[in-house]
Design a protein around this motif. Structure first.
Motif, PDB file in Angstrom:
ATOM      1  N   LYS A 115       0.804  -1.218   0.000  1.00 30.98           N
ATOM      2  CA  LYS A 115       0.000   0.000   0.000  1.00 30.98           C
ATOM      3  C   LYS A 115       0.840   1.273   0.000  1.00 30.98           C
ATOM      4  O   LYS A 115       0.337   2.353   0.307  1.00 30.98           O
ATOM      5  CB  LYS A 115      -0.961  -0.001   1.190  1.00 30.98           C
ATOM      6  CG  LYS A 115      -2.043  -1.069   1.096  1.00 30.98           C
ATOM      7  CD  LYS A 115      -3.046  -0.942   2.227  1.00 30.98           C
ATOM      8  CE  LYS A 115      -4.144  -1.985   2.100  1.00 30.98           C
ATOM      9  NZ  LYS A 115      -5.148  -1.872   3.192  1.00 30.98           N
ATOM     10  N   SER A 116       2.102   1.152  -0.340  1.00 30.95           N
ATOM     11  CA  SER A 116       2.956   2.334  -0.423  1.00 30.95           C
ATOM     12  C   SER A 116       3.767   2.290  -1.715  1.00 30.95           C
ATOM     13  O   SER A 116       4.154   1.217  -2.185  1.00 30.95           O
ATOM     14  CB  SER A 116       3.913   2.413   0.766  1.00 30.95           C
ATOM     15  OG  SER A 116       4.773   3.533   0.636  1.00 30.95           O
ATOM     16  N   TYR A 145      12.194   2.422  -2.189  1.00 31.63           N
ATOM     17  CA  TYR A 145      11.378   2.224  -3.381  1.00 31.63           C
ATOM     18  C   TYR A 145      10.750   3.565  -3.734  1.00 31.63           C
ATOM     19  O   TYR A 145      10.111   4.206  -2.893  1.00 31.63           O
ATOM     20  CB  TYR A 145      10.295   1.187  -3.121  1.00 31.63           C
ATOM     21  CG  TYR A 145       9.460   0.842  -4.337  1.00 31.63           C
ATOM     22  CD1 TYR A 145       9.911  -0.062  -5.287  1.00 31.63           C
ATOM     23  CD2 TYR A 145       8.206   1.438  -4.539  1.00 31.63           C
ATOM     24  CE1 TYR A 145       9.144  -0.387  -6.401  1.00 31.63           C
ATOM     25  CE2 TYR A 145       7.434   1.131  -5.644  1.00 31.63           C
ATOM     26  CZ  TYR A 145       7.900   0.218  -6.573  1.00 31.63           C
ATOM     27  OH  TYR A 145       7.146  -0.092  -7.667  1.00 31.63           O
ATOM     28  N   ALA A 146      10.944   4.009  -4.969  1.00 29.79           N
ATOM     29  CA  ALA A 146      10.370   5.268  -5.439  1.00 29.79           C
ATOM     30  C   ALA A 146      10.372   5.249  -6.963  1.00 29.79           C
ATOM     31  O   ALA A 146      11.278   4.667  -7.585  1.00 29.79           O
ATOM     32  CB  ALA A 146      11.171   6.467  -4.936  1.00 29.79           C
ATOM     33  N   GLN A 147       9.363   5.856  -7.552  1.00 31.43           N
ATOM     34  CA  GLN A 147       9.242   5.914  -9.011  1.00 31.43           C
ATOM     35  C   GLN A 147       9.350   4.519  -9.644  1.00 31.43           C
ATOM     36  O   GLN A 147       9.988   4.318 -10.669  1.00 31.43           O
ATOM     37  CB  GLN A 147      10.298   6.861  -9.597  1.00 31.43           C
ATOM     38  CG  GLN A 147      10.138   8.291  -9.100  1.00 31.43           C
ATOM     39  CD  GLN A 147      11.190   9.229  -9.648  1.00 31.43           C
ATOM     40  OE1 GLN A 147      12.203   8.810 -10.196  1.00 31.43           O
ATOM     41  NE2 GLN A 147      10.960  10.523  -9.500  1.00 31.43           N
ATOM     42  N   LEU A 154      22.991   4.698   1.089  1.00 29.91           N
ATOM     43  CA  LEU A 154      23.889   4.993   2.205  1.00 29.91           C
ATOM     44  C   LEU A 154      24.643   6.271   1.870  1.00 29.91           C
ATOM     45  O   LEU A 154      25.131   6.435   0.748  1.00 29.91           O
ATOM     46  CB  LEU A 154      24.875   3.840   2.429  1.00 29.91           C
ATOM     47  CG  LEU A 154      26.025   4.104   3.396  1.00 29.91           C
ATOM     48  CD1 LEU A 154      25.496   4.320   4.805  1.00 29.91           C
ATOM     49  CD2 LEU A 154      27.017   2.940   3.387  1.00 29.91           C
ATOM     50  N   ASN A 155      24.729   7.162   2.858  1.00 31.30           N
ATOM     51  CA  ASN A 155      25.480   8.408   2.660  1.00 31.30           C
ATOM     52  C   ASN A 155      24.973   9.212   1.478  1.00 31.30           C
ATOM     53  O   ASN A 155      25.748   9.844   0.749  1.00 31.30           O
ATOM     54  CB  ASN A 155      26.976   8.109   2.488  1.00 31.30           C
ATOM     55  CG  ASN A 155      27.768   8.471   3.721  1.00 31.30           C
ATOM     56  OD1 ASN A 155      27.360   9.310   4.509  1.00 31.30           O
ATOM     57  ND2 ASN A 155      28.906   7.827   3.877  1.00 31.30           N
ATOM     58  N   ASN A 156      23.654   9.165   1.254  1.00 35.40           N
ATOM     59  CA  ASN A 156      22.993   9.923   0.196  1.00 35.40           C
ATOM     60  C   ASN A 156      23.381   9.449  -1.204  1.00 35.40           C
ATOM     61  O   ASN A 156      23.179  10.162  -2.187  1.00 35.40           O
ATOM     62  CB  ASN A 156      23.264  11.421   0.330  1.00 35.40           C
ATOM     63  CG  ASN A 156      22.067  12.246  -0.096  1.00 35.40           C
ATOM     64  OD1 ASN A 156      20.930  11.792  -0.017  1.00 35.40           O
ATOM     65  ND2 ASN A 156      22.310  13.466  -0.545  1.00 35.40           N
ATOM     66  N   LYS A 157      23.940   8.247  -1.289  1.00 30.72           N
ATOM     67  CA  LYS A 157      24.272   7.662  -2.578  1.00 30.72           C
ATOM     68  C   LYS A 157      23.364   6.455  -2.799  1.00 30.72           C
ATOM     69  O   LYS A 157      23.135   5.666  -1.882  1.00 30.72           O
ATOM     70  CB  LYS A 157      25.731   7.235  -2.620  1.00 30.72           C
ATOM     71  CG  LYS A 157      26.708   8.398  -2.499  1.00 30.72           C
ATOM     72  CD  LYS A 157      28.142   7.908  -2.527  1.00 30.72           C
ATOM     73  CE  LYS A 157      29.103   9.070  -2.400  1.00 30.72           C
ATOM     74  NZ  LYS A 157      30.530   8.616  -2.401  1.00 30.72           N
ATOM     75  N   THR A 158      22.846   6.315  -4.013  1.00 34.75           N
ATOM     76  CA  THR A 158      21.930   5.222  -4.310  1.00 34.75           C
ATOM     77  C   THR A 158      22.554   4.251  -5.306  1.00 34.75           C
ATOM     78  O   THR A 158      23.313   4.647  -6.194  1.00 34.75           O
ATOM     79  CB  THR A 158      20.605   5.744  -4.881  1.00 34.75           C
ATOM     80  OG1 THR A 158      20.862   6.464  -6.090  1.00 34.75           O
ATOM     81  CG2 THR A 158      19.905   6.660  -3.878  1.00 34.75           C
ATOM     82  N   VAL A 159      22.225   2.972  -5.120  1.00 33.37           N
ATOM     83  CA  VAL A 159      22.646   1.909  -6.025  1.00 33.37           C
ATOM     84  C   VAL A 159      21.385   1.177  -6.474  1.00 33.37           C
ATOM     85  O   VAL A 159      20.624   0.689  -5.638  1.00 33.37           O
ATOM     86  CB  VAL A 159      23.601   0.921  -5.329  1.00 33.37           C
ATOM     87  CG1 VAL A 159      23.950  -0.235  -6.268  1.00 33.37           C
ATOM     88  CG2 VAL A 159      24.859   1.642  -4.858  1.00 33.37           C
ATOM     89  N   PRO A 160      21.124   1.104  -7.783  1.00 35.46           N
ATOM     90  CA  PRO A 160      19.918   0.419  -8.258  1.00 35.46           C
ATOM     91  C   PRO A 160      19.903  -1.043  -7.820  1.00 35.46           C
ATOM     92  O   PRO A 160      20.931  -1.713  -7.810  1.00 35.46           O
ATOM     93  CB  PRO A 160      20.024   0.543  -9.784  1.00 35.46           C
ATOM     94  CG  PRO A 160      20.930   1.698 -10.019  1.00 35.46           C
ATOM     95  CD  PRO A 160      21.914   1.675  -8.896  1.00 35.46           C
ATOM     96  N   VAL A 161      18.726  -1.529  -7.452  1.00 35.71           N
ATOM     97  CA  VAL A 161      18.531  -2.931  -7.095  1.00 35.71           C
ATOM     98  C   VAL A 161      17.573  -3.540  -8.108  1.00 35.71           C
ATOM     99  O   VAL A 161      16.446  -3.066  -8.266  1.00 35.71           O
ATOM    100  CB  VAL A 161      17.961  -3.071  -5.671  1.00 35.71           C
ATOM    101  CG1 VAL A 161      17.599  -4.515  -5.379  1.00 35.71           C
ATOM    102  CG2 VAL A 161      18.968  -2.541  -4.645  1.00 35.71           C
ATOM    103  N   THR A 162      18.031  -4.579  -8.798  1.00 32.40           N
ATOM    104  CA  THR A 162      17.208  -5.215  -9.817  1.00 32.40           C
ATOM    105  C   THR A 162      16.142  -6.069  -9.158  1.00 32.40           C
ATOM    106  O   THR A 162      16.440  -7.022  -8.449  1.00 32.40           O
ATOM    107  CB  THR A 162      18.068  -6.090 -10.743  1.00 32.40           C
ATOM    108  OG1 THR A 162      19.070  -5.278 -11.342  1.00 32.40           O
ATOM    109  CG2 THR A 162      17.207  -6.723 -11.825  1.00 32.40           C
ATOM    110  N   LEU A 163      14.906  -5.709  -9.370  1.00 27.37           N
ATOM    111  CA  LEU A 163      13.778  -6.449  -8.795  1.00 27.37           C
ATOM    112  C   LEU A 163      12.600  -6.272  -9.739  1.00 27.37           C
ATOM    113  O   LEU A 163      12.176  -5.162  -9.994  1.00 27.37           O
ATOM    114  CB  LEU A 163      13.429  -5.907  -7.405  1.00 27.37           C
ATOM    115  CG  LEU A 163      12.294  -6.604  -6.676  1.00 27.37           C
ATOM    116  CD1 LEU A 163      12.662  -8.041  -6.346  1.00 27.37           C
ATOM    117  CD2 LEU A 163      11.946  -5.863  -5.388  1.00 27.37           C
ATOM    118  N   VAL A 164      12.120  -7.355 -10.274  1.00 29.28           N
ATOM    119  CA  VAL A 164      11.012  -7.285 -11.224  1.00 29.28           C
ATOM    120  C   VAL A 164       9.715  -7.022 -10.464  1.00 29.28           C
ATOM    121  O   VAL A 164       9.334  -7.772  -9.577  1.00 29.28           O
ATOM    122  CB  VAL A 164      10.892  -8.583 -12.030  1.00 29.28           C
ATOM    123  CG1 VAL A 164       9.699  -8.508 -12.969  1.00 29.28           C
ATOM    124  CG2 VAL A 164      12.180  -8.843 -12.806  1.00 29.28           C
TER     125      VAL A 164
END
Length: 227
Positions: A115-116, A145-147, A154-164
């Motif tokens: 629901k989010s 999770y966004a968009q 971590l530390n304002n750095k993002t790493v994409p996570v592959t998830l279908v």
């Protein structure tokens, strides 16, 4: 205390960019929480930590429900002046902590996220500054999770996570001594992605929410496939 308009703008800013407001570094604004001295906050050294969400830490835009295991985001939220003022509460960010501090062991919990469409789940140091958002500093480790995309942060750095797609429910595995925080596929009982970290001192389950609601399920046995 900031006005409701300023507080709301700060929450939107975090939601949109994931960036912290310009602040002094945590070295100069180290947060010293009364939680350390309060007997009713449990510190666990066992496995399978069981926790509820801690209302004392919840931002004024967040409401707890399901006996404090779930949290819902309110667009307007409460007037910050109407919320009990205490140093444990997040003031500018829509964040809430779990009420158990962890200092050792392997722990597994799950989160219903269906629901989010915008949230962060993970862990953070119990003494993390309440002037910062989870994922924007070296004191927190989260999956977000966004968009319609997953990422590690971590530390304002993002790493994409592959998830279908987006499952209704995901798992979180914490190995304190092993220095691992992992996102788990609940249906397959397998790790999707892991973050390597060096945990020190007490850490807490941590959640950020900018849309809808999530529900936590703690005290669970670790799936056999992860051991």
């Amino acid at each position: 205390m900031a006005s409701p308009a300023v507080a709301a703008a700060a929450v939107r800013f975090c939601r949109g960019s994931g960036r912290a407001l310009p602040l002094l570094s945590s070295r100069h604004k180290r947060f010293m929480s009364p939680l350390q001295r309060r007997a009713y906050v449990v510190t666990t050294t066992r496995n399978d930590a069981k926790f509820k969400l801690d209302e004392k830490t919840a931002h004024s835009s967040l409401d707890l429900f399901k006996r404090d295991t779930g949290v819902i985001y309110r667009v307007l939220g409460l007037d910050p002046s109407q919320v009990q003022n205490n140093p444990e509460r997040f003031r500018d960010w829509a964040v809430v902590f779990g009420d158990e501090k962890i200092r050792s062991g392997r722990h597994y919990w799950e989160v219903t996220v269906k629901k989010s469409h915008e949230f962060r789940i993970g862990v953070a140091e119990a003494l993390m500054s309440r002037d910062e958002c989870v994922g924007t500093n070296s004191s927190s480790w989260v999956y977000g999770y966004a968009q319609r995309k997953w990422f590690a942060m971590l530390n304002n750095k993002t790493v994409p996570v592959t998830l279908v797609g987006k499952p209704d429910r995901v798992g979180v595995l914490l190995d304190y001594e092993g220095g691992v925080l992992a996102l788990v596929d609940v249906e397959k009982g397998s790790i999707i992605h892991s973050i390597r970290a060096k945990f020190q001192g007490d850490i807490c389950p941590a959640f950020g929410l900018w849309d809808g609601e999530i529900v936590t399920h703690s005290g669970l046995e670790e799936p056999a496939g992860l051991k």
